[in-house]
Every structure is written in C-alpha cells, then in structure tokens.
Design a protein around this motif. Structure first.
Motif: not given
Length: 306
Positions: A19, A23-24, A41
C-alpha cells in the motif's frame, strides 16, 4: 462491587507494504447522485474500534476508580487495618469527627495541628513538655495512716488543670526536696498515697514533721498521653549511696533525657534526697548531715527519655 478493569491491548491498523503507506478506496456512485466509499486497503493487522462505547466505559471506570471492596465502612475495622490501599468510608469518618468532640484538624505546609475547644492550635507529633509546680512545705497530720505513718496534704495542686484525671508516674511525678530540715527521726520513708483535683496526699514513716514537694506535670493534655512519646526506666538507689549519677549511655535506646524524679521510697528512705537532671545525665544526692549524707534505704528514681 469490584473495580472495573479496562482493556490495555488496543491495536492500530497496520497497512500491507504494497500500500506504500496509503489507504485505498473504491468510490461508487449511487442512484440518488451520492457516492459510497469502500475501503480497499490491504492490511497486515486490523486495529480495534474506539468509539462511544469505549469512551463511556473508560469514563465510568474513572468515576468509580476507588475499589469499593477496599472501602472500610466499619469504625472498628478502620482502627484495626494498617495496610496500604484501603480508604475510609463516610460512616466511620463521621464517627471519628463525632468522637473528636469538637476538635478539628488543620494543615499548615507539611505540619498538622489539632484545634480544641480552646481554639489553640497544637502541633501533632510533638513530644509533650512538662511544667513544674512548687507546692512548698506542709506539716504532718500525725499518725493519719497508722502509728508513725503521717499524712501530708498539698492543696496547691488545685492550680493544675484537671489534676485529678492525671495518672501518677505517667502524666505527673513528684520530687521530694528539703525534707530533712524538720526531721524527728532518721529512718524516714516518703511515698505517694493519692490525688484529686484539690489535693495531693503523701505519707512518711517515723516522724518527718514537714514535707516539701514539687509536682512535674504534662502541660498539654490535648496531646496524647506522654507514654505515646516518652519511655521511662526506674533506677533503685541502694542503701549507703551518697551520690548517684545516671548517664545517657546507661539508658538503652535513649536520645535525650526529658525529666527525672523520685517515684517511690523504701521504708527507711532517707529524707533529704535531691534529683537534678540535664538532657544527658541525672544526679541524685543525699545532702544531709545525718547518716553521713548517704541513702538509708532503697529509693526508686524514674527517668523519662526519648
């Protein structure tokens, strides 16, 4: 109720290395024109939830931080417990205040004081000091306590507050002085009989016509009895002694001498016995022309020390 124990194992989120510390999120448009965010994430460790429930638990525990199982609500139990970690409840404290009879406690810096009905502050932990009252001399009441056992009544002790409630040998002691000036016979023993608020009664054997005494008494009865602070030791002065010196080194664990005086005389105790003292020594003398200036019977001198 036992004290609530809060968890101490909270964990943070730990993102996977892929990552790159960020965060995704997947953003999806809804039919009503709004958007929904979904966490995409990758985590190596998921942290704990910390919200309303946890905050409320923590605050409640703080409010109840005293362990109720260690609160003592019984007066007698409170007096007996000497371990760390226990606290008094309101009930025994109220009883203690009542028993103090109007006294109050005050703090001034690191010092603590007790204030009684006389509104005078008395520092706690201080060793009580003694005052002296010279009662002068009185003539005997011949044979008051049997043949040759004469009585002497000293009424000047009425000047000592609450003298009748004091304990002989603890709250006060007696020094006999200059007793040999009016003797009728050589074999004379002087001893304490009784006391009240109005008089001190002494007796002698074999004809001491006039007796002179000083009374040393604790001058602050609001402080606990002197036995709480002072220790005492008795020395017997053997017959034939002219002068007896008692040194500080003669008294086990003594740091200083506070006072000393006669507390008992033998049946033939010589009348002219004098006791003087400093913080480091006590001197007993028999200053009389008769019996070569020596003790004629066993005398007991008590030394108070701390």
């Amino acid at each position: 109720m036992a004290k609530q124990v809060l968890p101490t194992n909270f964990m943070d989120d730990i993102l996977n290395e892929s990552m790159n510390g960020k965060r995704r999120w997947i953003i999806t448009q809804n039919d009503d024109g709004t958007y929904t965010f979904e966490d995409a994430t990758t985590y190596d460790q998921l942290g704990n939830t910390f919200g309303q429930a946890q905050v409320n638990e923590m605050n409640k525990a703080i409010n109840e931080s005293v362990d109720q199982a260690r609160v003592i609500d019984d007066y007698k139990t409170l007096a007996a417990v000497n371990q760390n970690g226990f606290v008094p409840g309101a009930k025994p404290v109220a009883q203690l205040i009542s028993d103090l009879g109007g006294c109050s406690l005050e703090q001034d810096g690191v010092d603590f004081y007790i204030v009684g009905a006389d509104a005078v502050r008395k520092k706690l932990g201080e060793t009580p000091e003694y005052s002296v009252l010279d009662c002068g001399g009185v003539d005997f009441k011949e044979h008051e306590f049997g043949q040759w056992h004469h009585g002497y009544h000293f009424t000047k002790v009425s000047e000592i507050p609450n003298f009748g409630s004091m304990v002989h040998g603890k709250d006060f002691f007696i020094e006999v002085y200059n007793g040999g000036t009016n003797q009728l016979n050589a074999g004379i023993g002087v001893s304490y009989v009784k006391h009240s608020n109005s008089e001190l009664v002494m007796t002698s054997v074999n004809g001491l016509k006039g007796l002179y005494v000083k009374v040393y008494y604790i001058n602050n009865r609001a402080i606990p009895a002197p036995s709480s602070f002072l220790k005492s030791i008795d020395f017997t002065i053997a017959s034939g002694t002219a002068t007896k010196n008692i040194l500080l080194a003669d008294i086990p664990d003594a740091g200083e001498i506070v006072c000393a005086g006669l507390v008992s005389r033998g049946w033939e105790g010589w009348n002219a016995l004098n006791v003087t003292y400093t913080t480091e020594s006590v001197t007993i003398t028999f200053s009389t022309s008769n019996n070569s200036g020596n003790a004629y019977g066993s005398e007991i001198v008590r030394v108070w020390y701390r």
